[in-house]
Design a protein around this motif. Sequence first.
Motif, mmCIF file in Angstrom:
data_model
loop_
_atom_site.group_PDB
_atom_site.id
_atom_site.type_symbol
_atom_site.label_atom_id
_atom_site.label_comp_id
_atom_site.label_asym_id
_atom_site.label_seq_id
_atom_site.Cartn_x
_atom_site.Cartn_y
_atom_site.Cartn_z
ATOM 1 N N TYR A 60 0.876 -1.174 0.000
ATOM 2 C CA TYR A 60 0.000 0.000 0.000
ATOM 3 C C TYR A 60 0.915 1.225 0.000
ATOM 4 O O TYR A 60 1.190 1.819 1.046
ATOM 5 C CB TYR A 60 -0.897 0.002 1.238
ATOM 6 C CG TYR A 60 -1.623 -1.318 1.448
ATOM 7 C CD1 TYR A 60 -2.761 -1.608 0.708
ATOM 8 C CD2 TYR A 60 -1.161 -2.251 2.366
ATOM 9 C CE1 TYR A 60 -3.434 -2.822 0.885
ATOM 10 C CE2 TYR A 60 -1.825 -3.465 2.550
ATOM 11 C CZ TYR A 60 -2.953 -3.750 1.809
ATOM 12 O OH TYR A 60 -3.607 -4.946 1.981
ATOM 13 N N SER A 66 2.189 -2.775 4.369
ATOM 14 C CA SER A 66 2.061 -3.931 3.483
ATOM 15 C C SER A 66 1.424 -5.112 4.207
ATOM 16 O O SER A 66 1.360 -5.152 5.439
ATOM 17 C CB SER A 66 3.438 -4.346 2.952
ATOM 18 O OG SER A 66 4.265 -4.784 4.023
ATOM 19 N N ASP A 67 0.960 -6.064 3.434
ATOM 20 C CA ASP A 67 0.488 -7.364 3.913
ATOM 21 C C ASP A 67 1.256 -8.437 3.147
ATOM 22 O O ASP A 67 1.875 -8.151 2.100
ATOM 23 C CB ASP A 67 -1.020 -7.538 3.662
ATOM 24 C CG ASP A 67 -1.861 -6.791 4.684
ATOM 25 O OD1 ASP A 67 -1.533 -6.908 5.879
ATOM 26 O OD2 ASP A 67 -2.809 -6.071 4.287
ATOM 27 N N VAL A 78 0.841 -12.465 1.645
ATOM 28 C CA VAL A 78 0.058 -13.686 1.401
ATOM 29 C C VAL A 78 1.060 -14.769 0.975
ATOM 30 O O VAL A 78 1.642 -14.678 -0.109
ATOM 31 C CB VAL A 78 -0.991 -13.468 0.298
ATOM 32 C CG1 VAL A 78 -1.786 -14.752 0.072
ATOM 33 C CG2 VAL A 78 -1.904 -12.314 0.652
ATOM 34 N N VAL A 110 -7.732 -10.440 2.819
ATOM 35 C CA VAL A 110 -6.848 -9.353 3.249
ATOM 36 C C VAL A 110 -7.606 -8.070 3.572
ATOM 37 O O VAL A 110 -7.374 -7.439 4.614
ATOM 38 C CB VAL A 110 -5.756 -9.089 2.185
ATOM 39 C CG1 VAL A 110 -4.801 -7.997 2.672
ATOM 40 C CG2 VAL A 110 -4.991 -10.364 1.867
ATOM 41 N N ALA A 129 -8.315 -2.394 8.285
ATOM 42 C CA ALA A 129 -7.080 -2.534 9.062
ATOM 43 C C ALA A 129 -6.938 -1.368 10.030
ATOM 44 O O ALA A 129 -7.521 -0.288 9.815
ATOM 45 C CB ALA A 129 -5.880 -2.564 8.120
#
Length: 430
Positions: free
Chosen positions: A319, A325-326, A328, A345, A350
Amino acid sequence: MAKIEELPDRDSDAPQEGVPTAALPPTHPTSTASFLADLTRTPLFMSSSDPSFTSDNTTFDALRALAYEGTPGEISENFRLQGNDAYKEKRWRDAVGFYTSALDAIDPRNQKLKKEQQEKEREQALKEGKEVPAHPVEELKREDGKEETKELLDGIREKCLANRAAANLELKNYRSVILDCAVALELNDKNTKAYYRSASALMALGRPVEAVEVLNRGVDALGNNIKEAAALKALLSRADKAKEEHLAKEKKKADETALKKRRETNVARALKKRGIKVRSSVKEMDATSAVDLPDDAKIALENPDDVDSELRFPVAVLYPVHGVSDFVPNWAESESVEVRLGGEVLKERAEWDRSGEYVWGEGKQAGKGVECFMETVGGGLVKVGKRVKMGEVLAGGKVEVVDGVVKLLVVPVGRREKWVEEWKKVKGKS
């Protein structure tokens, strides 16, 4: 191991509280190093002698003269016997020192230098008209009348090497043990102790295969000497068992390495078959796993042995507007953005998304608040449709997987134009 007994708090010879004691002698400040150096020059505590050291102590000079008096063989034997005494008293380091001095005394290189020095002193004395020093040490006769033959000196050398190996074995200086035993066996290939100690050191180093080889050589060399070979055979039995365990572990390790390599090759074949580009930013690193990730977070096939089974990718969801960030770890090639982002997600807001810009939403509004992009090979951007499968995006040839991780950029719709312009400026595309 020697038992260490604790001393009682008080004994008949210890100073008692309230009882006057004799005045202590004056102290002189000194460092620990200088104190120990002085101590080792005291006859009672010395374990070696420096010939360059001069002293007014006649007792010391007499002891040193005795230590270095005689032929090389006699001097060596004297040090060897002191080494034996130290070994019996479990003073392993002292024993190593004595055996080393014994070996130095009969080292041909040292004797050659000593002889050359003596010859120079004799020549100098003759020139100056002074008393000529005694004959070189090689011309001295042994008190027992024996001739100092090579065989005699080699016998002393063999004993010293085997004994020094024993002391080093106690000190866990295993490589020194192996080296000394190898030289001892060159002098006498029937030295049971050298075989035993060398094999023991190899076992301690986790090298049972070599230990078995050494022990088998020893048993063969001893032939019909059943008594001498018995100790070697006892150790050989343990070494054989350790060898089998070692080889089993090595085989398991080799099989695991081969399996891992085969499966990595299958992944590379699967990527090539699908036309998915991969690249490593680190030289000489595997492009599919250049980043140090857990095994369950690497590009992998659902069935590791089938290149046509489904591929799964680790995906970093970035982002960039908010700098968060995330991650996966296993995004399947058949899954779309809608499935993974909308279903997992971004399903809930969040903590860092205070204004709720990234919430996926439901119904007709689902996913309309964000847009997704990937960086192209040339540094540009390609938009990723919400229902497009990951495998389709990657197989298009426009993007590449760098360091084994797919990077998906997620931007709020309201900030899209400004962010794209900034991206172009940074990449030099404007």
